[in-house]
Design a protein around this motif. Sequence first.
Motif, PDB file in Angstrom:
ATOM      1  N   ALA A  85       0.440  -1.314   0.033  1.00  0.00           N
ATOM      2  CA  ALA A  85       0.003  -0.079   0.168  1.00  0.00           C
ATOM      3  C   ALA A  85       0.864   1.476  -0.085  1.00  0.00           C
ATOM      4  N   ILE A  86       1.990   1.081   1.103  1.00  0.00           N
ATOM      5  CA  ILE A  86       2.760   3.035   0.776  1.00  0.00           C
ATOM      6  C   ILE A  86       3.815   2.626  -0.281  1.00  0.00           C
ATOM      7  N   LYS A  87       4.409   1.433  -0.842  1.00  0.00           N
ATOM      8  CA  LYS A  87       4.792   1.588  -2.215  1.00  0.00           C
ATOM      9  C   LYS A  87       3.539   2.379  -3.588  1.00  0.00           C
ATOM     10  N   THR A  88       2.594   1.179  -2.913  1.00  0.00           N
ATOM     11  CA  THR A  88       1.633   2.144  -4.622  1.00  0.00           C
ATOM     12  C   THR A  88       1.097   3.863  -3.804  1.00  0.00           C
ATOM     13  N   GLN A  89       0.684   3.849  -2.905  1.00  0.00           N
ATOM     14  CA  GLN A  89       0.857   5.571  -2.680  1.00  0.00           C
ATOM     15  C   GLN A  89       1.534   6.203  -3.464  1.00  0.00           C
ATOM     16  N   LEU A  90       3.080   5.430  -2.853  1.00  0.00           N
ATOM     17  CA  LEU A  90       4.086   6.985  -3.014  1.00  0.00           C
ATOM     18  C   LEU A  90       3.980   6.901  -4.698  1.00  0.00           C
ATOM     19  N   LEU A  91       4.100   5.728  -5.160  1.00  0.00           N
ATOM     20  CA  LEU A  91       4.352   5.761  -6.964  1.00  0.00           C
ATOM     21  C   LEU A  91       3.467   6.192  -7.695  1.00  0.00           C
ATOM     22  N   HIS A  92       2.338   5.909  -7.511  1.00  0.00           N
ATOM     23  CA  HIS A  92       0.728   6.284  -8.314  1.00  0.00           C
ATOM     24  C   HIS A  92      -0.391   7.052  -7.945  1.00  0.00           C
ATOM     25  N   GLY A  93      -0.435   7.146  -6.084  1.00  0.00           N
ATOM     26  CA  GLY A  93      -1.035   8.528  -5.692  1.00  0.00           C
ATOM     27  C   GLY A  93      -2.698   7.610  -5.047  1.00  0.00           C
ATOM     28  N   ARG A  94      -2.319   6.336  -5.440  1.00  0.00           N
ATOM     29  CA  ARG A  94      -3.954   5.507  -5.182  1.00  0.00           C
ATOM     30  C   ARG A  94      -3.243   4.858  -3.386  1.00  0.00           C
ATOM     31  N   ALA A  95      -4.257   5.029  -3.129  1.00  0.00           N
ATOM     32  CA  ALA A  95      -4.536   4.276  -1.273  1.00  0.00           C
ATOM     33  C   ALA A  95      -5.224   3.224  -1.308  1.00  0.00           C
ATOM     34  N   TYR A  96      -4.369   2.275  -2.121  1.00  0.00           N
ATOM     35  CA  TYR A  96      -4.966   0.795  -1.891  1.00  0.00           C
ATOM     36  C   TYR A  96      -5.486   0.077  -0.412  1.00  0.00           C
ATOM     37  N   ALA A  97      -6.582  -0.471   0.068  1.00  0.00           N
ATOM     38  CA  ALA A  97      -6.830  -0.471   1.858  1.00  0.00           C
ATOM     39  C   ALA A  97      -6.410  -1.415   1.723  1.00  0.00           C
ATOM     40  N   ILE A  98      -5.518  -1.855   2.673  1.00  0.00           N
ATOM     41  CA  ILE A  98      -4.863  -2.442   3.642  1.00  0.00           C
ATOM     42  C   ILE A  98      -5.826  -4.554   3.573  1.00  0.00           C
ATOM     43  N   ASP A  99      -7.233  -3.677   4.142  1.00  0.00           N
ATOM     44  CA  ASP A  99      -7.634  -4.804   4.490  1.00  0.00           C
ATOM     45  C   ASP A  99      -8.841  -5.404   3.117  1.00  0.00           C
ATOM     46  N   ASN A 100      -9.437  -4.583   2.772  1.00  0.00           N
ATOM     47  CA  ASN A 100      -9.510  -5.280   1.724  1.00  0.00           C
ATOM     48  C   ASN A 100      -9.126  -4.560   0.323  1.00  0.00           C
ATOM     49  N   GLU A 101      -8.643  -4.170  -0.723  1.00  0.00           N
ATOM     50  CA  GLU A 101      -7.662  -3.927  -2.223  1.00  0.00           C
ATOM     51  C   GLU A 101      -6.406  -4.732  -2.090  1.00  0.00           C
ATOM     52  N   ILE A 102      -6.342  -5.454  -1.186  1.00  0.00           N
ATOM     53  CA  ILE A 102      -5.158  -5.613  -1.734  1.00  0.00           C
ATOM     54  C   ILE A 102      -4.807  -7.045  -1.344  1.00  0.00           C
ATOM     55  N   THR A 103      -3.994  -7.824  -2.383  1.00  0.00           N
ATOM     56  CA  THR A 103      -4.420  -9.450  -2.269  1.00  0.00           C
ATOM     57  C   THR A 103      -3.276 -10.399  -2.886  1.00  0.00           C
ATOM     58  N   VAL A 104      -2.587 -10.699  -1.777  1.00  0.00           N
ATOM     59  CA  VAL A 104      -0.882 -11.506  -2.198  1.00  0.00           C
ATOM     60  C   VAL A 104      -1.445 -13.477  -2.646  1.00  0.00           C
ATOM     61  N   VAL A 105      -0.426 -13.506  -3.854  1.00  0.00           N
ATOM     62  CA  VAL A 105      -0.577 -14.696  -4.510  1.00  0.00           C
ATOM     63  C   VAL A 105       0.454 -15.537  -4.840  1.00  0.00           C
ATOM     64  N   PRO A 106       0.485 -16.220  -4.830  1.00  0.00           N
ATOM     65  CA  PRO A 106       1.853 -17.383  -5.519  1.00  0.00           C
ATOM     66  C   PRO A 106       2.205 -16.939  -6.516  1.00  0.00           C
ATOM     67  N   GLY A 107       1.996 -15.837  -6.595  1.00  0.00           N
ATOM     68  CA  GLY A 107       2.831 -15.584  -8.537  1.00  0.00           C
ATOM     69  C   GLY A 107       1.967 -14.618  -9.362  1.00  0.00           C
ATOM     70  N   ALA A 108       2.238 -14.684 -10.329  1.00  0.00           N
ATOM     71  CA  ALA A 108       0.960 -13.055 -11.032  1.00  0.00           C
ATOM     72  C   ALA A 108       0.387 -13.787 -11.972  1.00  0.00           C
ATOM     73  N   THR A 109       0.849 -15.009 -12.792  1.00  0.00           N
ATOM     74  CA  THR A 109       0.468 -16.069 -13.462  1.00  0.00           C
ATOM     75  C   THR A 109      -0.641 -16.606 -12.758  1.00  0.00           C
TER      76      THR A 109
END
Length: 382
Positions: A74-98
């Motif tokens: 979330a911090i990196k995305t906000q820093l680089l692109h100015g959008r604050a994705y919510a940690i609880d319900n907008e970011i999902t970690v997955v085993p690889g982009a595929t």
Amino acid sequence: MPTNITSKLSNQKTSIFSVMSSMAKAENAINLSQGFPDFGIDTQLINYLLDGMREGFNQYAPMAGLPELREQIAIKTQLLHGRAYAIDNEITVVPGATLGIFAVISTVVHQGDEVILFDPAYDSYQPSIEMNGGIPVHIPLTFPNFSIDWNRVQAAISKKTKLIIINSPHNPSGATLSPADLLALRQIVADTDIMILSDEVYEHIIFDGKHHHSLAGDKWLSERTFITASFGKTYHTTGWKMGYVLAPKKMTQALRNVYQFMAFSAHTPTQYAFAKMLQDESSYRDLGAFYQKKRDLFQSLMEASRFDILPSHGSYFQLLGFSRISDESDIDFAERLTREFKVASIPISAFYQDHTDHRVLRFCFAKKDETLTKAAAILCKI
Ligand SMILES: Cc1ncc(COP(=O)(O)O)c(C=O)c1O
């Protein structure tokens, strides 16, 4: 033994990446085919991974990912692109982009839905659409600039269009999308329910002072977009298979609904390690300059060859045209290059759904300088 084993992808052959990599091994060739680095990784990352294991990060992570890691994303995305994705319900970690791509497609594509994708394309898009009963609608990128003809996209839109897949920086061409592209995309999806999958795994690998125009940075488009990202590309750890998906809350809820039954969660100590690594901004900010040097080295060495050097604005791929050398098809030439000259590449037709006769090969320059120098010396003699 049952005799009726028919996979949903029975027409699909083994991926060209596996084929060329095994041929490279069998022929003892320099492998510039599959997209992975041949150099070591930051030892700090290994230390963080071991720390994670020692400190007890060894059981299932939360389904959405370790909170420490989501926070850093979330911090990196906000820093680089100015959008604050919510940690609880907008970011999902997955085993690889595929897997992230497959999960997104499985979430939104229903039987008979159309998905627009651009050729040449990363090879997992088409089968992921097919496995979910979707109908792939392929639009060729212009040649040799590999840009999107938005009039063709407009013409391809139908009531059944559910998703458009874009990829910038682009594999295999290294092309990047501009603000004008995003504007055109916006105009096309306005007043529709079409969603976007923006595959941004090479987000930090962009050259010549260009800026990566993430869809995260476009407030309006980001409201209908899934973004896929990969730590494998950013930290030279393709074998660690770790990535994430960014999307607005409702889309993330739908995604997690499906994803929970795919992998449920991703390798916990690796998540711990990336969370630590991301705290150092230079760990991703310096990546473009790092790969630009490799691109420049490879291009300057190849200037003495008979290959045509196509532009590479991002990613770690270089396309080389061979029409001044041979009339062979790209597949035949790539195979001969591997067998006779001991340099492996990927024929560009592997990224196209329909037949294409571009005489172009893709070379991966995520390699040690000595590997690139050795390969270029051979290629210059052809
Ligand atoms: C365009 C593109 N998307 C996705 C991926 C897959 O990323 P990962 O290794 O994290 O599954 C790749 C890997 O080559 C890629 O080139």
